[in-house]
Design a protein around this motif. Structure first.
Motif, mmCIF file in Angstrom:
data_model
loop_
_atom_site.group_PDB
_atom_site.id
_atom_site.type_symbol
_atom_site.label_atom_id
_atom_site.label_comp_id
_atom_site.label_asym_id
_atom_site.label_seq_id
_atom_site.Cartn_x
_atom_site.Cartn_y
_atom_site.Cartn_z
ATOM 1 N N ASN A 249 0.858 -1.181 0.000
ATOM 2 C CA ASN A 249 0.000 0.000 0.000
ATOM 3 C C ASN A 249 0.897 1.235 0.000
ATOM 4 O OD1 ASN A 249 -2.333 -1.540 0.164
ATOM 5 N ND2 ASN A 249 -2.159 -1.705 2.376
ATOM 6 N N LYS A 250 0.783 2.068 -1.012
ATOM 7 C CA LYS A 250 1.699 3.196 -1.160
ATOM 8 C C LYS A 250 1.694 4.074 0.086
ATOM 9 C CE LYS A 250 3.157 6.578 -4.595
ATOM 10 N NZ LYS A 250 2.846 7.222 -5.877
ATOM 11 N N ASN A 251 2.885 4.396 0.556
ATOM 12 C CA ASN A 251 3.088 5.253 1.733
ATOM 13 C C ASN A 251 2.547 4.657 3.023
ATOM 14 O OD1 ASN A 251 4.315 7.240 0.123
ATOM 15 N ND2 ASN A 251 2.309 8.079 -0.430
ATOM 16 N N ASP A 252 2.246 3.360 3.037
ATOM 17 C CA ASP A 252 1.734 2.730 4.253
ATOM 18 C C ASP A 252 2.891 2.352 5.172
ATOM 19 O OD1 ASP A 252 -0.316 2.046 5.824
ATOM 20 O OD2 ASP A 252 -0.960 0.278 4.706
ATOM 21 N N ASN A 253 2.755 2.634 6.477
ATOM 22 C CA ASN A 253 3.751 2.266 7.482
ATOM 23 C C ASN A 253 3.101 1.351 8.501
ATOM 24 O OD1 ASN A 253 6.018 3.954 6.602
ATOM 25 N ND2 ASN A 253 4.701 5.671 7.153
ATOM 26 N N LEU A 254 3.572 0.120 8.577
ATOM 27 C CA LEU A 254 2.980 -0.816 9.526
ATOM 28 C C LEU A 254 3.955 -1.938 9.866
ATOM 29 C CD1 LEU A 254 1.960 -3.482 7.609
ATOM 30 C CD2 LEU A 254 0.365 -1.749 6.875
ATOM 31 N N ILE A 270 8.200 -10.670 12.561
ATOM 32 C CA ILE A 270 7.725 -9.323 12.236
ATOM 33 C C ILE A 270 8.233 -8.891 10.872
ATOM 34 C CG2 ILE A 270 7.604 -6.927 12.983
ATOM 35 C CD1 ILE A 270 8.120 -7.742 15.771
ATOM 36 N N LEU A 271 7.309 -8.426 10.028
ATOM 37 C CA LEU A 271 7.646 -7.763 8.768
ATOM 38 C C LEU A 271 7.507 -6.260 8.992
ATOM 39 C CD1 LEU A 271 5.685 -9.909 6.150
ATOM 40 C CD2 LEU A 271 8.166 -9.753 6.344
ATOM 41 N N PHE A 272 8.541 -5.512 8.665
ATOM 42 C CA PHE A 272 8.506 -4.060 8.809
ATOM 43 C C PHE A 272 8.237 -3.444 7.441
ATOM 44 C CE2 PHE A 272 11.351 -5.885 11.946
ATOM 45 C CZ PHE A 272 10.946 -5.290 13.127
ATOM 46 N N ILE A 273 7.079 -2.799 7.277
ATOM 47 C CA ILE A 273 6.701 -2.163 6.018
ATOM 48 C C ILE A 273 6.748 -0.652 6.209
ATOM 49 C CG2 ILE A 273 4.962 -2.003 4.204
ATOM 50 C CD1 ILE A 273 6.049 -4.817 4.613
ATOM 51 N N ARG A 274 7.583 0.012 5.385
ATOM 52 C CA ARG A 274 7.688 1.467 5.465
ATOM 53 C C ARG A 274 7.543 2.043 4.062
ATOM 54 N NH1 ARG A 274 7.073 -0.183 9.716
ATOM 55 N NH2 ARG A 274 8.217 0.199 11.659
ATOM 56 N N ASN A 275 6.686 3.048 3.942
ATOM 57 C CA ASN A 275 6.407 3.689 2.656
ATOM 58 C C ASN A 275 5.996 2.667 1.598
ATOM 59 O OD1 ASN A 275 7.213 6.345 3.581
ATOM 60 N ND2 ASN A 275 9.324 5.592 3.478
ATOM 61 N N GLY A 276 5.278 1.625 2.033
ATOM 62 C CA GLY A 276 4.774 0.634 1.111
ATOM 63 C C GLY A 276 5.786 -0.398 0.667
ATOM 64 N N THR A 278 9.006 -3.312 1.774
ATOM 65 C CA THR A 278 9.518 -4.141 2.861
ATOM 66 C C THR A 278 10.797 -3.520 3.399
ATOM 67 O OG1 THR A 278 8.608 -6.102 1.805
ATOM 68 C CG2 THR A 278 10.253 -6.448 3.515
ATOM 69 N N PHE A 279 10.776 -3.171 4.656
ATOM 70 C CA PHE A 279 11.890 -2.501 5.328
ATOM 71 C C PHE A 279 12.852 -3.509 5.932
ATOM 72 C CE2 PHE A 279 13.255 0.805 8.535
ATOM 73 C CZ PHE A 279 13.617 1.747 7.595
#
Length: 613
Positions: A249-254, A270-276, A278-279
């Motif tokens: 999801n664009k720009n999604d942080n979760l 844990i998966l780190f999603i930053r700005n859409g 995978t972080f």
């Protein structure tokens, strides 16, 4: 006090119906459990209500000698205080998460030619720029490698940057613009690349593509075709990287948390999603007491991970879970209070978020399966070793090795293994002194004496098996020493086992000695027991080698400066810290050396002359 005589009826009469935390103590005055409650009276009554007890509660209650409680204004305050106490006391019956590592950042320095680097520790955004935190140093290193390919910004330390007179290999392979040498790149072009890096780390790939396209067209219009060609190649590389990135999801942080528990092993993936994008990802294995409710595991993990963790840890606005919490509102309010913005826990996601959660759950299941497989393999090795040694239990094993460089800088290592594998917190190195150079027997005698010649040695620190890396000679030294030690073992004498390297020093051909004058024993190359012995011996060998090399390097560095009159320990330390190493110091001019605090111009000239000589 006898814990079985705890008067719960009288105690509960003093407990109010208010929020707060409670601490349970055993008869040794040790905190064994910390909990929080919206209503302390109701929660504490549940521990002593026979109709609501679980196996874990029964065991916990049987060890209670007294209970203390602390009132708070809200349940949120209680949750924060609970996490503080769990972190401080590490109670036996609480779910515990071992996560003491600081989280790494990517740092961009604020100077004429900014440097990119991995950074750990407290951050001050007024001095430098920081991006992160990232889940692991490996993730940061991979990103730095990628950035170096896309944007040729320097990643060398300042000590190297300030002392270069010609560009290094990174410039030759087009991984750096060479700002250390005047005339290779303009400040404007360098800052342009730094701005691209900022946009990339912020997840604004489309903005980078637009900016580079605009700069490329402008360079072409200015007839600067060389610069335009470089920007064209850079643009193509970024587009290729961007196509490979998985965008959700664009720009999604979760954060996406998948939890799985099986046969006593719990994994939180844990998966780190930053700005859409995978972080990164990370798997955690919290310590879970037997018969603990799964909701308590999840709730305690969230508290310890987000509330106990490093102050620089980022709390996202949305956290996906595969488990519903009965007290979700209190956790959301607490996380929101700490983060200073609203944080939502989502246990029934949809669309792309559901796909992400399923991916995290699948990875958690895989991690648990691998852990159980490792435990099974390890158990097989221990069982085979017990059969080979003829003993019923192995709770602790220790192995010793000696390392030196041509007889000098002798180091002895001791590694510890228990029934779960290596206990790295108890690995030790010993500096050996006062012996003839290269005398491994004397070195082994010294380390064993220092390790075991203690009348008050705790029983749980006495090993069942002691491995000596060496043949009959080393084993003979150990046996002679143990016969003379002033130690009250309080149990059978530890088994001493000599491990001699095989022919051509190949693994699988080791000879094992129980007695100094007996014949050696051999195990099949695929024997689980031999594989375990090799693992322990190799760990001891590696631990000794690493220590010995560090000692050699330190001595080499210090001995060079020690020969210079007027340079003591403090000045040596200041010089090496300022320049980053002996090689950089040797490349420095007398004027640069004189800038170090405590170094006069005359002393700087003397240091320069000695190092050049």
């Amino acid at each position: 006090m006898n814990p079985t005589k705890f008067d719960s009826v009288s105690f509960l009469k003093t407990v109010p119906h208010k929020p707060g935390i409670y601490q349970m103590f055993n008869d040794k005055n040790t905190i064994i459990y910390v909990g929080k409650a919206k209503n302390l009276n109701h929660r504490l009554k549940s521990y002593f209500n026979s109709s609501k007890k679980t196996l874990k509660t029964d065991l916990l209650v049987s060890h209670i000698a007294r209970v203390e409680f602390t009132l708070t204004h809200t349940e949120t305050e209680a949750l924060l205080l609970e996490q503080t106490y769990i972190k401080k006391y590490q109670p036996r019956y609480n779910v515990l998460l071992k996560d003491d590592k600081s989280y790494p950042f990517i740092k961009i320095t604020k100077e004429r030619h900014p440097q990119l680097s991995l950074y750990r520790g407290s951050i001050n955004r007024k001095i430098d720029e920081f991006y992160g935190p990232y889940p692991s140093s490996y993730a940061v290193k991979q990103i730095l490698i990628l950035l170096q390919k896309l944007f040729p910004i320097r990643q060398c330390p300042d000590s190297t940057y300030h002392n270069r007179t010609r560009p290094c290999l990174q410039y030759q392979i087009k991984r750096c613009l060479g700002p250390c040498v005047a005339g290779l790149v303009s400040d404007e072009d360098y800052q342009q690349q730094v701005n691209y890096v900022r946009l990339f780390l912020q997840g604004q790939s489309e903005t980078i593509i637009e900016a580079i396209t605009r700069d490329m067209l402008q360079a072409s219009a200015d007839l600067n075709f060389e610069k335009a060609a470089k920007l064209r190649d850079q643009l193509q590389a970024i587009k290729q990287i961007n196509e490979k990135q998985v965008i959700y999801n664009k720009n999604d942080n979760l954060d996406v948390i998948g939890f799985h528990y099986q046969l006593g092993v719990a994994c939180v993936y844990i998966l780190f999603i930053r700005n859409g994008q995978t972080f990164g990802h990370r798997a955690y294995y919290p310590k879970v007491p037997s018969n603990t409710e799964l909701e308590e595991v999840i709730e305690t993990f969230l508290g310890q991970f987000y509330l106990q963790g490093n102050n620089n840890r980022n709390i996202p606005k949305k956290i996906l879970l595969n488990y519903s919490l009965s007290d979700r509102k209190a956790m959301e309010e607490t996380l929101s209070l700490v983060a200073n913005y609203q944080v939502k826990l989502v246990d029934e996601p949809k669309g792309d978020n559901l796909k992400l959660l399923n991916l995290a759950i699948e990875n958690a299941q895989k991690e648990v399966k691998n852990k159980l497989l490792q435990s099974s393999t390890l158990k097989q090795r221990y069982d085979d070793l017990k059969t080979f040694l003829g003993i019923k239990e192995i709770n602790r094993m220790e192995c010793f090795d000696i390392s030196h460089f041509m007889g000098k800088n002798t180091i002895a290592s001791c590694v510890v293994f228990d029934d779960k594998g290596p206990v790295k917190s108890e690995f030790r190195r010993y500096n050996i002194s006062g012996i003839t150079e290269g005398d491994d027997y004397a070195a082994m005698n010294q380390v064993l004496t220092r390790r075991y010649n203690k009348p008050d040695l705790p029983e749980d620190k006495i090993p069942d098996v002691i491995f000596i890396d060496g043949g009959k000679g080393q084993l003979n030294q150990a046996k002679t020493l143990f016969d003379s030690l002033d130690v009250n073992w309080n149990k059978d004498h530890p088994i001493l086992l000599g491990v001699a390297k095989g022919s051509e020093r190949k693994e699988g051909l080791e000879t094992l000695f129980f007695e100094t004058h007996g014949k050696g024993h051999y195990l099949d190359v695929h024997s689980p027991a031999l594989l375990l012995i090799q693992q322990i011996r190799n760990a001891s060998h590696d631990h000794a080698i690493i220590g010995q090399r560090k000692k050699n390097l330190k001595q080499l560095t210090e001995s060079t400066l020690e020969q210079i009159e007027g340079v003591g320990a403090k000045r040596r330390q200041a010089l090496l810290k300022h320049f980053g190493g002996l090689r950089e110091l040797k490349n420095a001019t007398a004027g640069e050396i004189s800038q170090v605090q405590g170094i006069s111009k005359s002393l700087a000239e003397k240091i320069f002359e000695e190092l050049q000589r």
